[in-house]
Write an enzyme that holds these catalytic residues in place. Structure first.
Site, short mmCIF file in Angstrom:
data_model
loop_
_atom_site.label_atom_id
_atom_site.label_comp_id
_atom_site.label_asym_id
_atom_site.label_seq_id
_atom_site.Cartn_x
_atom_site.Cartn_y
_atom_site.Cartn_z
N THR A 1 -6.92 7.35 6.46
CA THR A 1 -7.22 8.78 6.42
C THR A 1 -6.62 9.47 7.65
O THR A 1 -6.33 8.82 8.65
CB THR A 1 -8.73 9.03 6.41
OG1 THR A 1 -9.26 8.57 7.67
CG2 THR A 1 -9.44 8.31 5.27
N GLU B 1 -3.52 4.91 2.92
CA GLU B 1 -2.85 4.25 4.07
C GLU B 1 -3.43 4.74 5.40
O GLU B 1 -2.73 4.88 6.40
CB GLU B 1 -1.33 4.43 4.01
CG GLU B 1 -0.76 3.57 2.89
CD GLU B 1 0.69 3.19 3.10
OE1 GLU B 1 1.09 2.96 4.26
OE2 GLU B 1 1.39 3.09 2.08
#
Length: 385
Positions: free
Chosen positions: A372, A370
Site C-alpha cells: 500500500t 505490491e
C-alpha cells in the site's frame, strides 16, 4: 551549447521510442477494442494475451539465454505503460509475469531458470507471485503457509490470498515458512506448478476494478514438490521477495502512469469537442487549469518512474527508495488524474459508455497492491537518501 539535439541525458534511447510506437499500434488494434467488454464481462483478456505473445511482449524481461527478448527495465516499463493506457487488466500480463519470475531470475539455480523461464518466454506459461495471506498482507513476515522437508521433497500447506492471474498462470513463486523460529530468515521461496497434486483455487474475487485479471486464493494441501524447486538457499525467500518488489514496484508505477495518460488523453479530446455556453469547454480557464495540472503531474510521474527503471537496470544502491517513491507518487497521480477525467466528462464520465470511469476504478488498485502507499512511505522513510 544550447539547442544541441544530441544531448541524450534524460530521454529514452531511440529503440525505446520505437518500442513505444510499436506497442501503442498493437494495443490500439488488438487490445483497446476489447477493454470495455473485458471489464463488463469480468473475463480474462485472452485477446490481449494472444496479441502480446504473438509479438513477444508478454514477458519481455526474460533474458535472451532463456529464449526471452532480454529487454531492460525501462523497455519493460514502456510495454506495461502503453498496455495500461488502454486496459489495466491486460497490462497485468507482462507485469505479473515479471513479478512471478523475477525471484527465479534473481536467486534461482541455473536448472530452475532453464526449466521455468523458457516456457514463460515462449508464451506457453504465465507466472504468478504468492506472498500475501488472509492474515499476512502488509505484515508479510506473519505468513502461516509452511513447507516441511521430507527426504528429497518439500511438503507445502497453507493459503495465499490476492493472487493475481491465479488459475490462469501455470507457475507460482510461493513464499513459505521453513523455520518458524527465525522470523523473516525462516522463510523460503519455491516454484509450484498449477498441475501439482494438492494445488487448488478459490472463487475469483468480485473487485472494483481490474476485473479482467482474475484474483483468487491459492490453496496448498500437502503439495509435495522436489527439493530442487526451492529458489535460492533455505531461509532466503523473504529477502528475495523484498528484492523482487524493489524492481517490480516500478512496473506498478508504469501501470499507474499508463492509466493516467489514457484518461488524460480521452478527457483532453472530449473537452475540445464538448460545447457549452456557445464554445468548447476547453476554452474555459477552470478547465485549462485542470488539464495543466493533470499533464504536469503525469510528466513528473513519468520522469520519476523512468529514472527508477534505470536504477533497477543498474541495481543502484538507492533502488529501494526510488522504486517505492515511483510507485507511491505515480499511483497517487493516477487516482487524482482519473478522478479529474471523470469530472471533466461530467455526467458522461459517470457512465460505462465512456472509458474514464473504468480507468478510475482500475487506477485505485495501484495505490494498494505490491505494498500500500502507506507501506511505501514507511519503506521510503527507512531508506531516505
Amino acid at each position: 551549447m544550447a539547442g544541441s539535439a544530441d544531448f541524450d541525458l534524460y530521454r529514452p534511447a531511440e529503440e525505446h521510442d520505437m518500442l513505444r510506437d510499436a506497442v501503442r499500434s498493437l494495443v490500439e488494434a488488438k487490445i483497446a477494442p476489447h477493454a470495455a467488454a473485458v471489464d463488463e464481462e469480468a473475463r480474462f483478456p485472452q485477446e490481449a494475451l494472444d496479441a502480446l505473445v504473438a509479438n513477444d511482449l508478454h514477458a519481455v524481461h526474460v533474458p535472451e539465454e532463456y529464449g526471452g527478448a532480454g529487454a531492460d527495465a525501462l523497455a519493460t516499463v514502456i510495454v506495461i505503460e502503453e498496455v495500461a493506457r488502454a486496459c489495466v487488466s491486460s497490462s497485468l500480463i507482462p507485469a505479473v509475469n515479471k513479478l512471478g519470475s523475477l525471484p527465479v531470475i534473481l536467486s534461482g539455480s541455473e536448472d530452475l531458470k532453464k526449466k521455468y523461464l523458457a516456457p514463460l518466454a515462449e508464451g506457453d506459461a504465465m507466472f504468478s507471485y504468492c506472498l500475501s495471506e488472509p492474515e499476512a498482507g502488509s505484515d508479510a513476515v506473519g505468513m502461516k503457509t509452511k513447507a516441511v522437508r521430507d527426504g528429497d521433497h518439500w511438503v507445502l500447506n497453507g493459503v495465499k490470498r490476492w493472487i493475481t492471474n491465479a488459475g490462469v498462470s501455470e507457475y507460482y513463486t510461493v513464499m513459505a515458512v521453513t523455520d518458524p523460529s527465525k522470523r523473516s530468515k525462516g522463510i523460503s521461496a519455491f516454484v509450484v506448478e498449477k498441475s501439482d497434486q494438492g494445488v487448488s483455487f478459490g472463487a475469483p474475487e468480485k473487485k472494483l476494478g481490474i476485473k479482467g485479471s482474475p484474483t483468487r486464493e491459492v490453496y496448498f494441501d500437502n503439495v509435495r514438490i522436489p527439493a530442487d524447486r526451492m529458489i535460492g538457499e533455505e531461509g532466503t525467500g523473504f529477502a528475495t521477495a523484498m528484492k523482487t518488489l524493489d524492481h517490480t514496484r516500478i512496473t506498478i508505477a508504469a501501470q499507474a502512469l499508463g492509466v493516467a495518460q489514457g484518461a488524460f488523453d480521452y478527457a483532453k479530446g472530449y473537452v475540445q469537442e464538448r460545447k457549452q455556453f456557445g464554445k468548447p469547454i476547453a476554452d474555459f480557464q477552470g478547465i485549462q487549469f485542470m488539464l495543466a495540472d493533470m499533464a504536469m503531474k503525469i510528466e513528473a510521474a513519468r520522469q520519476l518512474t523512468y529514472a527508477a527503471a534505470a536504477k533497477s537496470e543498474r541495481g543502484d544502491s538507492d533502488l529501494t527508495f526510488q522504486g517505492a517513491a515511483a510507485k507511491c507518487f505515480a499511483s497517487d497521480v493516477a487516482m487524482e488524474v482519473t478522478t479529474d477525467a471523470v469530472q471533466l466528462l461530467g455526467g458522461y464520465g459517470y457512465t460505462r459508455d465512456y472509458p474514464v470511469e473504468r480507468m478510475m476504478r482500475d487506477a485505485k488498485i495501484t495505490q494498494i497492491y505490491e505494498g500500500t502507499n502507506q507501506v511505501q512511505r514507511i519503506v521510503m522513510a527507512r531508506n531516505l537518501p
